[in-house]
Design an enzyme around this catalytic site. Structure first.
Site, PDB file in Angstrom:
ATOM      1  N   SER A 204      18.983   6.165   0.213  1.00  0.00           N
ATOM      2  CA  SER A 204      19.590   7.086  -0.088  1.00  0.00           C
ATOM      3  C   SER A 204      18.372   8.581   0.332  1.00  0.00           C
ATOM      4  CB  SER A 204      20.567   7.481  -0.528  1.00  0.00           C
ATOM      5  OG  SER A 204      20.112   7.722  -1.770  1.00  0.00           O
TER       6      SER A 204
ATOM      7  N   LYS B 214      19.183  12.235  -5.149  1.00  0.00           N
ATOM      8  CA  LYS B 214      20.034  13.391  -4.268  1.00  0.00           C
ATOM      9  C   LYS B 214      19.763  14.732  -3.951  1.00  0.00           C
ATOM     10  CE  LYS B 214      22.630   9.776  -3.963  1.00  0.00           C
ATOM     11  NZ  LYS B 214      22.191   8.237  -2.327  1.00  0.00           N
TER      12      LYS B 214
END
Length: 182
Positions: A44, A87
């Protein structure tokens, strides 16, 4: 003489035990309050982070200041118990984040994202505009391929108190990517 030697060995053993216990307690305090290590699973955050990268995450700075735009953070997954996500912070309290035509807009201006692949198209799900409330941040994964990242497009803004640390250093692998992040 023999008795004295036994007492010296017992005394030395006790000193070793005390030293080891002290070292373990200090290590646990550092891991709990100062920094931690993170092992990257998944893609990700590609191309910034690769699967199996190992990072140091800073916890102590979160006691004194909120995360900034661009920080790479480790957070408690809001949708899965006992799981963490890594993230990038895109928006902070008071910001407006909008995704249109594959581009991310921050407060009405196209966000310059030199950390994503050049031709990346940022998709949206059922919402394309977010107002970041006080005490929250908006996060995205650097990998914008469809389905590559569960992030704020999927679960919305995340509370600052769910942030476990700011990733600031890659310590493995020992290649050209070794070193400071951001």
């Amino acid at each position: 003489m023999e008795e004295e030697r036994k007492n010296d060995k017992k005394s030395e053993a006790m000193e070793w035990i005390k030293s080891i216990v002290f070292a373990v307690v200090i290590a646990l305090l550092i891991k709990s309050f100062v920094f931690n290590t993170t092992y990257v699973l998944g893609s990700s955050m590609y191309p910034t982070l690769y699967e199996k990268d190992r990072l140091f995450t800073d916890k102590v700075s979160l006691y004194f200041k909120s995360p900034r735009r661009g920080n790479i953070i480790v957070l408690k997954a809001p949708d899965v118990a006992n799981k963490d996500y890594i993230k990038r912070v895109i928006g902070i309290a008071g910001d407006t984040v909008e995704i249109k035509d594959g581009k991310v807009y921050l407060n009405g201006k196209v966000l310059k994202e030199n950390y994503i692949l050049g031709d990346s198209y940022t998709l949206t799900y059922d919402k394309s505009k977010w107002e970041v409330p006080k005490g929250y941040v908006f996060v995205l994964g650097d990998n914008r391929e469809q389905g590559a990242s569960k992030d704020s497009r999927y679960f919305g803004c995340i509370p600052v108190d769910s942030i476990k640390g700011i990733a600031n250093f890659r310590y493995f692998p020992f290649d050209d990517r070794f070193g400071k992040l951001n």
